[in-house]
Design a protein around this motif. Structure first.
Motif, PDB file in Angstrom:
ATOM      1  N   LEU A 173     -16.754 -62.024   5.145  1.00 30.61           N
ATOM      2  CA  LEU A 173     -15.769 -61.133   4.515  1.00 30.61           C
ATOM      3  C   LEU A 173     -16.435 -59.981   3.778  1.00 30.61           C
ATOM      4  O   LEU A 173     -15.971 -58.840   3.847  1.00 30.61           O
ATOM      5  N   VAL A 174     -17.528 -60.264   3.061  1.00 39.45           N
ATOM      6  CA  VAL A 174     -18.245 -59.190   2.367  1.00 39.45           C
ATOM      7  C   VAL A 174     -18.805 -58.198   3.379  1.00 39.45           C
ATOM      8  O   VAL A 174     -18.727 -56.980   3.188  1.00 39.45           O
ATOM      9  N   TYR A 175     -19.368 -58.688   4.466  1.00 32.55           N
ATOM     10  CA  TYR A 175     -19.902 -57.800   5.506  1.00 32.55           C
ATOM     11  C   TYR A 175     -18.791 -56.918   6.078  1.00 32.55           C
ATOM     12  O   TYR A 175     -18.970 -55.704   6.228  1.00 32.55           O
ATOM     13  N   ILE A 176     -17.652 -57.515   6.383  1.00 28.71           N
ATOM     14  CA  ILE A 176     -16.538 -56.752   6.954  1.00 28.71           C
ATOM     15  C   ILE A 176     -16.036 -55.703   5.963  1.00 28.71           C
ATOM     16  O   ILE A 176     -15.813 -54.544   6.327  1.00 28.71           O
ATOM     17  N   LEU A 177     -15.874 -56.104   4.712  1.00 24.52           N
ATOM     18  CA  LEU A 177     -15.375 -55.150   3.713  1.00 24.52           C
ATOM     19  C   LEU A 177     -16.376 -54.026   3.449  1.00 24.52           C
ATOM     20  O   LEU A 177     -15.988 -52.876   3.267  1.00 24.52           O
ATOM     21  N   ASP A 178     -17.671 -54.359   3.441  1.00 23.72           N
ATOM     22  CA  ASP A 178     -18.686 -53.340   3.154  1.00 23.72           C
ATOM     23  C   ASP A 178     -18.923 -52.402   4.326  1.00 23.72           C
ATOM     24  O   ASP A 178     -18.958 -51.182   4.152  1.00 23.72           O
ATOM     25  N   TYR A 179     -19.106 -52.950   5.518  1.00 22.83           N
ATOM     26  CA  TYR A 179     -19.570 -52.136   6.636  1.00 22.83           C
ATOM     27  C   TYR A 179     -18.477 -51.711   7.603  1.00 22.83           C
ATOM     28  O   TYR A 179     -18.641 -50.716   8.307  1.00 22.83           O
ATOM     29  N   VAL A 188     -14.702 -78.151   3.458  1.00 26.36           N
ATOM     30  CA  VAL A 188     -13.892 -76.955   3.179  1.00 26.36           C
ATOM     31  C   VAL A 188     -14.664 -76.037   2.233  1.00 26.36           C
ATOM     32  O   VAL A 188     -14.772 -74.835   2.461  1.00 26.36           O
ATOM     33  N   ALA A 189     -15.222 -76.617   1.183  1.00 30.06           N
ATOM     34  CA  ALA A 189     -15.991 -75.816   0.216  1.00 30.06           C
ATOM     35  C   ALA A 189     -17.229 -75.224   0.871  1.00 30.06           C
ATOM     36  O   ALA A 189     -17.561 -74.054   0.640  1.00 30.06           O
ATOM     37  N   PHE A 190     -17.932 -76.005   1.675  1.00 26.74           N
ATOM     38  CA  PHE A 190     -19.132 -75.494   2.341  1.00 26.74           C
ATOM     39  C   PHE A 190     -18.802 -74.393   3.341  1.00 26.74           C
ATOM     40  O   PHE A 190     -19.564 -73.445   3.506  1.00 26.74           O
ATOM     41  N   LEU A 191     -17.685 -74.485   4.020  1.00 32.88           N
ATOM     42  CA  LEU A 191     -17.316 -73.468   4.996  1.00 32.88           C
ATOM     43  C   LEU A 191     -16.857 -72.169   4.342  1.00 32.88           C
ATOM     44  O   LEU A 191     -16.870 -71.117   4.977  1.00 32.88           O
ATOM     45  N   LEU A 192     -16.470 -72.235   3.078  1.00 32.45           N
ATOM     46  CA  LEU A 192     -16.084 -71.009   2.383  1.00 32.45           C
ATOM     47  C   LEU A 192     -17.285 -70.093   2.138  1.00 32.45           C
ATOM     48  O   LEU A 192     -17.118 -68.882   2.012  1.00 32.45           O
ATOM     49  N   TYR A 193     -18.493 -70.654   2.068  1.00 36.11           N
ATOM     50  CA  TYR A 193     -19.680 -69.814   1.848  1.00 36.11           C
ATOM     51  C   TYR A 193     -19.938 -68.876   3.028  1.00 36.11           C
ATOM     52  O   TYR A 193     -20.019 -67.661   2.828  1.00 36.11           O
ATOM     53  N   PRO A 194     -20.077 -69.388   4.268  1.00 36.67           N
ATOM     54  CA  PRO A 194     -20.284 -68.436   5.367  1.00 36.67           C
ATOM     55  C   PRO A 194     -19.088 -67.509   5.576  1.00 36.67           C
ATOM     56  O   PRO A 194     -19.257 -66.343   5.932  1.00 36.67           O
TER      57      PRO A 194
END
Length: 89
Positions: free
Chosen positions: A78-84, A67-73
């Motif tokens: 999410l950052v890509y979606i919010l930025d671009y 669960v913790a490892f999957l939060l990284y990708p």
């Protein structure tokens, strides 16, 4: 809950609060431009998810690390979606 766990949680909370306060004070005092809203939001969401996930357990099975490892990708997406896609900076 043993008292040493409460001391660790208290220490972590105080350390994070102090570091955040110093960082925000530097940004404010020096008049720096804040261009990291999407990144901070994603970090906040990951911290909330992991905080809620870990606050209800004292022992963690192996699958919880996935669960913790999957939060990284997920956070990168999410950052890509919010930025671009939404134009946040």
């Amino acid at each position: 809950m043993p008292s040493f766990q409460l001391q660790v949680y208290g220490g972590v909370t105080m350390n994070n609060t102090l570091c955040l306060a110093v960082f925000l004070a530097l940004v404010y005092i020096r008049g720096l431009t804040w261009d990291f809203s999407s990144e901070v939001l994603v970090i906040f969401l990951v911290c909330i998810i992991m905080g809620l996930f870990t606050s209800f357990r004292t022992k963690f099975p192996l699958w919880t690390c996935f669960v913790a490892f999957l939060l990284y990708p997920l956070s990168l997406v999410l950052v890509y979606i919010l930025d671009y896609k939404f134009g946040w900076s």
